[in-house]
Design an enzyme around this catalytic site. Sequence first.
Site, mmCIF file in Angstrom:
data_model
loop_
_atom_site.group_PDB
_atom_site.id
_atom_site.type_symbol
_atom_site.label_atom_id
_atom_site.label_comp_id
_atom_site.label_asym_id
_atom_site.label_seq_id
_atom_site.Cartn_x
_atom_site.Cartn_y
_atom_site.Cartn_z
ATOM 1 N N CYS A 141 0.905 -1.155 -0.021
ATOM 2 C CA CYS A 141 0.049 -0.008 0.026
ATOM 3 C C CYS A 141 0.865 1.210 0.078
ATOM 4 O O CYS A 141 1.880 1.327 0.849
ATOM 5 C CB CYS A 141 -1.031 0.069 1.273
ATOM 6 S SG CYS A 141 -2.048 1.254 1.320
ATOM 7 N N HIS A 169 -9.080 -3.624 -1.714
ATOM 8 C CA HIS A 169 -8.386 -2.698 -1.016
ATOM 9 C C HIS A 169 -8.609 -1.404 -1.127
ATOM 10 O O HIS A 169 -8.266 -0.706 -0.292
ATOM 11 C CB HIS A 169 -6.933 -3.246 -1.715
ATOM 12 C CG HIS A 169 -5.667 -2.384 -1.347
ATOM 13 N ND1 HIS A 169 -4.830 -3.043 -0.258
ATOM 14 C CD2 HIS A 169 -5.460 -1.068 -1.045
ATOM 15 C CE1 HIS A 169 -3.880 -2.090 0.008
ATOM 16 N NE2 HIS A 169 -4.272 -1.008 -0.464
ATOM 17 N N GLU A 170 -8.838 -0.889 -2.364
ATOM 18 C CA GLU A 170 -8.923 0.556 -2.527
ATOM 19 C C GLU A 170 -10.167 1.058 -1.827
ATOM 20 O O GLU A 170 -10.195 2.215 -0.986
ATOM 21 C CB GLU A 170 -8.846 1.000 -3.904
ATOM 22 C CG GLU A 170 -7.688 0.712 -4.509
ATOM 23 C CD GLU A 170 -6.341 1.357 -3.895
ATOM 24 O OE1 GLU A 170 -6.422 2.432 -3.183
ATOM 25 O OE2 GLU A 170 -5.469 0.724 -3.986
ATOM 26 N N HIS A 199 -10.010 1.498 1.944
ATOM 27 C CA HIS A 199 -9.616 2.982 2.313
ATOM 28 C C HIS A 199 -10.858 3.808 2.661
ATOM 29 O O HIS A 199 -10.681 4.804 3.542
ATOM 30 C CB HIS A 199 -8.604 3.543 1.372
ATOM 31 C CG HIS A 199 -7.339 2.916 1.434
ATOM 32 N ND1 HIS A 199 -6.502 3.143 2.491
ATOM 33 C CD2 HIS A 199 -6.699 2.320 0.313
ATOM 34 C CE1 HIS A 199 -5.253 2.654 2.045
ATOM 35 N NE2 HIS A 199 -5.358 2.214 0.946
#
Length: 192
Positions: free
Chosen positions: A107, A149-150, A153
């Site tokens: 990341c 994953h994104e 956030h």
Amino acid sequence: MAIRKIARMGHPVLARKAEKVPDPTSEEVRTLVRDMIETMIDANGAGLAAPQVHEPWRIVVFQAPPERAPEGVDEEEQFDHTAPLTVLVNPEIEIMSPGTEEGWEGCLSVPGLRGLVPRSTHIAYRGVTPRGETIEREARGFHARVVQHECDHLDGILYPQRMDDLSKLIFESEAKHWLDLAQEREPDERDA
């Protein structure tokens, strides 16, 4: 366009839930998206979320071209690992199957580290582009991993929080040693 400073683990902007974007087609959003793409490319990332550049909005950009797929992933993980440069405003994810698979992740907000993270293997996602177009896709493998994953956030989650075993959180500079050790163990597991 401008390259933005990337927030690192520990900064409060990465721990908050991002806000829904009221007008995905606004000039402010288009400018932010251009900056995010330039920042992601400059940092050699596969994706970037608005909170990573200190903006509390539900916006992600990502790309999952074949050359970004990690080495050594199995056939299932490789399936459908190509996604063009994509911008999603106010994205939503739906888990399509209960199966998960571990894969190595890094990341831009956690520089120098890699972790073995379990993720859903088959998802559907949707969102709006800055042109107001709706994108709806299904994804598997690396493509699905990048999207999850994104989007994490946007909910204030960094990949180490998804890990089951923190002994598999390693420095990138030490990854070769970890992989060598894993390969040494494989013959023993086959003999058992």
